[in-house]
Write an enzyme that holds these catalytic residues in place. Structure first.
Site, PDB file in Angstrom:
ATOM      1  N   ALA A  34       0.857  -1.193   0.000  1.00 41.85           N
ATOM      2  CA  ALA A  34       0.000   0.000   0.000  1.00 41.85           C
ATOM      3  C   ALA A  34       0.890   1.238   0.000  1.00 41.85           C
ATOM      4  O   ALA A  34       0.756   2.147   0.825  1.00 41.85           O
ATOM      5  CB  ALA A  34      -0.967   0.002   1.182  1.00 41.85           C
ATOM      6  N   HIS A  39       7.022   5.906   1.374  1.00 45.36           N
ATOM      7  CA  HIS A  39       7.814   4.701   1.090  1.00 45.36           C
ATOM      8  C   HIS A  39       8.822   4.965  -0.030  1.00 45.36           C
ATOM      9  O   HIS A  39       9.946   4.494   0.009  1.00 45.36           O
ATOM     10  CB  HIS A  39       6.905   3.547   0.652  1.00 45.36           C
ATOM     11  CG  HIS A  39       5.953   3.078   1.713  1.00 45.36           C
ATOM     12  ND1 HIS A  39       4.595   3.248   1.610  1.00 45.36           N
ATOM     13  CD2 HIS A  39       6.162   2.422   2.881  1.00 45.36           C
ATOM     14  CE1 HIS A  39       4.006   2.730   2.664  1.00 45.36           C
ATOM     15  NE2 HIS A  39       4.918   2.224   3.456  1.00 45.36           N
ATOM     16  N   ARG A 190      -2.759   3.828   6.108  1.00 46.76           N
ATOM     17  CA  ARG A 190      -4.069   3.800   6.767  1.00 46.76           C
ATOM     18  C   ARG A 190      -4.904   5.044   6.449  1.00 46.76           C
ATOM     19  O   ARG A 190      -6.103   5.054   6.739  1.00 46.76           O
ATOM     20  CB  ARG A 190      -3.924   3.594   8.268  1.00 46.76           C
ATOM     21  CG  ARG A 190      -3.467   2.179   8.623  1.00 46.76           C
ATOM     22  CD  ARG A 190      -3.545   1.884  10.107  1.00 46.76           C
ATOM     23  NE  ARG A 190      -3.366   0.468  10.398  1.00 46.76           N
ATOM     24  CZ  ARG A 190      -2.197  -0.104  10.718  1.00 46.76           C
ATOM     25  NH1 ARG A 190      -1.109   0.629  10.785  1.00 46.76           N
ATOM     26  NH2 ARG A 190      -2.125  -1.406  10.959  1.00 46.76           N
TER      27      ARG A 190
END
Ligand code: PAF
Length: 280
Positions: A34, A39, A190
């Site tokens: 995700a 990242h 999230r």
């Protein structure tokens, strides 16, 4: 070149052994997929230190509690791989749970120190042992010299660094500053759970932490500043797990006004739990 994906440890080791044989330095970026810009920044920072970057994508069941979001955690492998290729990663390790935890798996790393600071651990008691166990495995499997971790999960960063030192793993754990939206909201996988209204509301978490940090820097007692932050968060509709000022290196309660401090918070918006932290 298409980005190579390996799904078992043997293939991963074959790739990384060939890098080492060529004298190449490698960095590992452990993720649960995700992927977002945060990242990709870890990949970019890895590329500054290393010739090769391997990103791992594995939603680690051992770090989720029975009531947590393991089942609904976003799984977006094809999009993740496309982004990693664009960012210049060299290899993806995306194993199935059975590869990481084969039948009979019986070992767990149990941590104290920063893993028992009374922050995330108080609300997710299983979490850090699950993280430490999988990350130790990913470190030994990848045999990378550097590991890139976001400061967004600040307690996790300190836990992983402690674990690597305590187990004499020959890897340097590098902390990378949190990537934020323009609103200040920290990027997180999230965030995908937030409704549009919640997404907007979520930005005030960073604002309120920043106000508390300013007050502490100006000499206000950390306990007073964090109590005010808790009230402000509650007024804005967050349910607060914790807002705390801690020593930035040990996560112990601060004793001196001039020690390096970090403000850390975990809050709920509806059914979504958000964490964030900033330096004081
Ligand atoms: O931060 C995460 O995404 C996870 O906790 C990690 C470090 C990949 C371990 O599963």
């Amino acid at each position: 070149m298409t980005l190579k994906i390996v799904r078992n440890i043997l293939d991963l080791r074959r790739e990384t052994a060939s890098w080492r044989a060529q004298g190449l330095v490698s960095a590992v970026v452990p993720t649960m997929g995700a992927l977002h810009r945060g990242h990709l920044t870890l990949v970019q920072e890895g590329l500054k230190r290393a010739d090769r970057v391997v990103t791992t994508i594995f939603v680690n069941p051992k770090q989720f509690g029975p009531q947590e979001d393991l089942g609904r955690y976003p799984r977006t492998e094809a999009a993740d791989v496309a982004q990693l290729e664009e960012a210049g990663a060299h290899l993806v390790f995306a194993p199935q749970p059975n590869e990481v935890y084969p039948p009979g798996f019986a070992t767990s790393i149990v941590m104290a120190g920063p893993a028992k600071a009374g922050l995330e651990d108080k609300f997710r008691p299983h979490f850090f042992d699950g993280v430490a166990t999988v990350v130790a495995k990913l470190f030994t499997q990848s045999e990378a010299q550097f590991a890139m971790f976001g400061e967004k999960d600040y307690q996790q960063l300190l836990v992983v660094r402690r674990m690597a030192r305590d187990l004499d793993l020959p890897i340097e754990v590098i902390g990378v500053p949190t990537v934020r939206e323009e609103s200040g909201l920290a990027l997180s996988s999230r965030n995908a759970y937030l409704s549009k209204a919640e997404h907007h509301q979520a930005a005030s978490l960073h604002r309120i932490l920043t106000q508390a940090a300013v007050k502490i820097k100006a000499g206000q007692k950390p306990t007073r500043a964090t109590a005010a932050a808790r009230r402000a968060l509650t007024t804005r509709g967050f349910r607060v797990d914790y807002v705390a000022a801690r020593n930035a290196e040990t996560l112990a309660l601060p004793r001196e006004a001039d020690e390096p401090m970090r403000l850390l918070a975990a809050v709920w918006l509806g059914t979504t739990r958000l964490i964030d932290n900033i330096a004081v």
